[in-house]
Design an enzyme around this catalytic site. Structure first.
Site, mmCIF file in Angstrom:
data_model
loop_
_atom_site.group_PDB
_atom_site.id
_atom_site.type_symbol
_atom_site.label_atom_id
_atom_site.label_comp_id
_atom_site.label_asym_id
_atom_site.label_seq_id
_atom_site.Cartn_x
_atom_site.Cartn_y
_atom_site.Cartn_z
ATOM 1 N N ASN A 82 2.599 8.435 10.637
ATOM 2 C CA ASN A 82 2.355 9.800 10.195
ATOM 3 C C ASN A 82 0.979 10.342 10.542
ATOM 4 O O ASN A 82 0.625 11.447 10.136
ATOM 5 C CB ASN A 82 2.591 9.901 8.677
ATOM 6 N N THR A 83 0.176 9.576 11.248
ATOM 7 C CA THR A 83 -1.093 10.041 11.798
ATOM 8 C C THR A 83 -0.990 9.949 13.315
ATOM 9 O O THR A 83 -0.783 8.854 13.860
ATOM 10 C CB THR A 83 -2.275 9.206 11.293
ATOM 11 N N ASN A 136 5.285 -2.114 8.564
ATOM 12 C CA ASN A 136 5.201 -0.764 8.018
ATOM 13 C C ASN A 136 6.578 -0.105 8.118
ATOM 14 O O ASN A 136 7.574 -0.763 8.396
ATOM 15 C CB ASN A 136 4.141 0.033 8.792
ATOM 16 N N SER A 170 0.886 3.213 10.636
ATOM 17 C CA SER A 170 1.500 4.375 10.003
ATOM 18 C C SER A 170 2.001 5.321 11.084
ATOM 19 O O SER A 170 1.269 5.651 12.022
ATOM 20 C CB SER A 170 0.491 5.112 9.114
ATOM 21 N N LYS A 204 -1.710 -4.837 9.559
ATOM 22 C CA LYS A 204 -0.355 -4.340 9.291
ATOM 23 C C LYS A 204 0.211 -3.681 10.536
ATOM 24 O O LYS A 204 -0.391 -2.760 11.094
ATOM 25 C CB LYS A 204 -0.364 -3.341 8.129
ATOM 26 N N ASN A 238 8.852 9.133 4.128
ATOM 27 C CA ASN A 238 7.609 9.832 3.807
ATOM 28 C C ASN A 238 6.890 10.233 5.086
ATOM 29 O O ASN A 238 6.993 9.563 6.109
ATOM 30 C CB ASN A 238 6.706 8.971 2.906
ATOM 31 N N ALA A 295 0.845 -1.199 0.000
ATOM 32 C CA ALA A 295 0.000 0.000 0.000
ATOM 33 C C ALA A 295 0.875 1.242 0.000
ATOM 34 O O ALA A 295 2.003 1.233 0.481
ATOM 35 C CB ALA A 295 -0.898 -0.007 1.225
ATOM 36 N N GLY A 296 0.307 2.324 -0.523
ATOM 37 C CA GLY A 296 1.014 3.598 -0.560
ATOM 38 C C GLY A 296 1.482 3.992 -1.940
ATOM 39 O O GLY A 296 1.599 5.179 -2.243
ATOM 40 N N ASP A 319 -0.129 3.306 -4.866
ATOM 41 C CA ASP A 319 -1.320 3.802 -5.558
ATOM 42 C C ASP A 319 -2.391 4.082 -4.515
ATOM 43 O O ASP A 319 -3.317 3.307 -4.309
ATOM 44 C CB ASP A 319 -1.804 2.778 -6.587
ATOM 45 N N ASN A 358 -4.723 -0.995 8.891
ATOM 46 C CA ASN A 358 -3.438 -0.312 9.071
ATOM 47 C C ASN A 358 -3.460 0.469 10.383
ATOM 48 O O ASN A 358 -4.065 1.539 10.462
ATOM 49 C CB ASN A 358 -3.175 0.620 7.891
ATOM 50 N N GLY A 409 0.772 11.234 5.716
ATOM 51 C CA GLY A 409 -0.371 11.462 6.590
ATOM 52 C C GLY A 409 -1.702 11.044 5.995
ATOM 53 O O GLY A 409 -2.711 11.742 6.144
ATOM 54 N N PHE A 410 -1.729 9.876 5.327
ATOM 55 C CA PHE A 410 -2.975 9.340 4.761
ATOM 56 C C PHE A 410 -3.665 10.338 3.823
ATOM 57 O O PHE A 410 -4.890 10.519 3.868
ATOM 58 C CB PHE A 410 -3.949 8.947 5.879
#
Length: 350
Positions: free
Chosen positions: A174-175, A239, A172, A210, A110, A61-62, A64, A169, A113-114
């Site tokens: 970034n959130t 991740n 991540s 994940k 990266n 994921a990420g 596309d 998920n 942030g979704f």
């Protein structure tokens, strides 16, 4: 790598990374990028839950996020692809710049942030694009949501009928506070709500989880126990990481999640530790850039693998090269299937 692919990468690397990524997706969508097709062989076939994969090399994921190039990616050598992450409502993500190449380290940082167009827009694109391999969707939560567990359910309800599997998920970086959902109580409650929504679909889909690489042994114990209790179909390990050990590239101190070659050993150790803790199928992610890397992950305990960051340096044809090379490695070692090699060297990494 073909001359066309090499020239294309050289051009993209002269551009801002996020703009280059957008251009690469447009090239795929428009048919400008030469595609190798799905790599198939009896030796490479893998079954995870109810999914039959023609080969075990997946797109993480990420790449596309908004399901813009599903058909092309399904014809790019991968055995399965995963799009997203999708959130119920569109959101812009974090301010730019938020994507950084680390060429000396063969890595990427990266802090997106979704950023995505929202579940409804993604659902429309999924419905319009056939895919030649199993297709999954990474489920996420909006940054300002008061009920993040409810967000995963909303995305599943909106898009579940259009995909072959979904990935929860909770990893991540970034959130803000998203990784708090990896705690046992929060994770148990989240997975229960996802399971209820999944059961309500006309055709329930396999559910993956994940996780982050930045977990200690006790946290892995808890996650493995909750995942088995929830009867998940697979765990995706891992991740991106927050660690920065040993980086030499100029952007190595940027905030965000680090992926690529430096993540390989970290994520493989987590993968192997999980393999020692659970019988659930595992999908190995982190730092894969060659057939040899994929084979190491499989022998560490992965039934299948995913990659993304290596495409930045090796191009879209990498998936087919890895799948073909893995077939050769398995044959050389006398394995009739991928399953024969899964977990043969778990102890090496634990």
């Amino acid at each position: 790598m073909s001359l066309i692919e090499r020239a294309g990468l050289a051009l993209l690397h002269r551009m801002d990374p996020e703009k280059a990524h957008g251009l690469a997706l447009r090239a795929l969508r428009s048919g400008l990028a030469p595609l190798p097709g799905v790599v198939r062989s009896d030796r490479l076939r893998v079954r995870i839950g109810t999914l039959d994969l023609p080969n075990p090399i997946g797109l993480a994921a990420g790449f596309d996020k908004n399901a813009e190039a599903v058909s092309a990616l399904g014809n790019s050598g991968f055995g399965f692809i995963e799009v997203g992450a999708a959130t119920p409502l569109p959101q812009p993500g974090n301010p730019r710049p938020r994507l950084f190449r680390l060429p000396q380290d063969r890595a990427v940082i990266n802090r997106f942030g979704f950023n995505n167009d929202g579940a409804e827009a993604i659902a429309r694109r999924l419905a319009a694009q056939p895919c030649d391999v199993p297709l999954g969707l990474n489920l996420g939560a909006n940054k300002d949501s008061a009920d993040r567990a409810g967000d995963y359910v909303k995305v599943l309800e909106c898009c579940g009928a259009l995909v072959d599997f979904v990935t929860v998920n909770v990893s991540s970086p970034n959130t803000e506070k998203l990784r708090d959902l990896q705690g046992p109580a929060a994770l148990r409650a989240l997975l229960a709500r996802v399971a209820e929504a999944n059961a309500a679909l006309a055709e329930p889909v396999p559910v993956f989880l994940k996780i982050a690489p930045d977990l200690d042994n006790s946290e892995l114990d808890e996650i493995a126990a909750v995942a088995e209790e929830a009867a998940l179909d697979a765990i995706v390990a891992t991740n991106t990481t927050l660690t920065r050990d040993g980086l030499t590239s100029p952007h190595g101190d940027e905030k965000g999640g680090l992926s690529g070659a430096p993540l390989f050993d970290i994520s493989t150790r987590v993968l192997a530790k999980l393999a020692a803790r659970t019988k659930l199928p595992l999908i190995g992610v982190g730092g894969i850039g060659s057939a040899e890397d994929a084979y190491i992950k499989i022998k560490a305990g992965a039934s299948a693998v995913q990659l993304y960051s290596a495409l930045v340096y090796e191009g879209i044809g990498l998936a087919a090269r890895i799948a073909t090379g893995l077939d050769t490695l398995l044959e050389q070692d006398g394995h009739a299937s991928v399953a024969d090699a899964v977990g043969l060297e778990t102890a090496r990494w634990t």
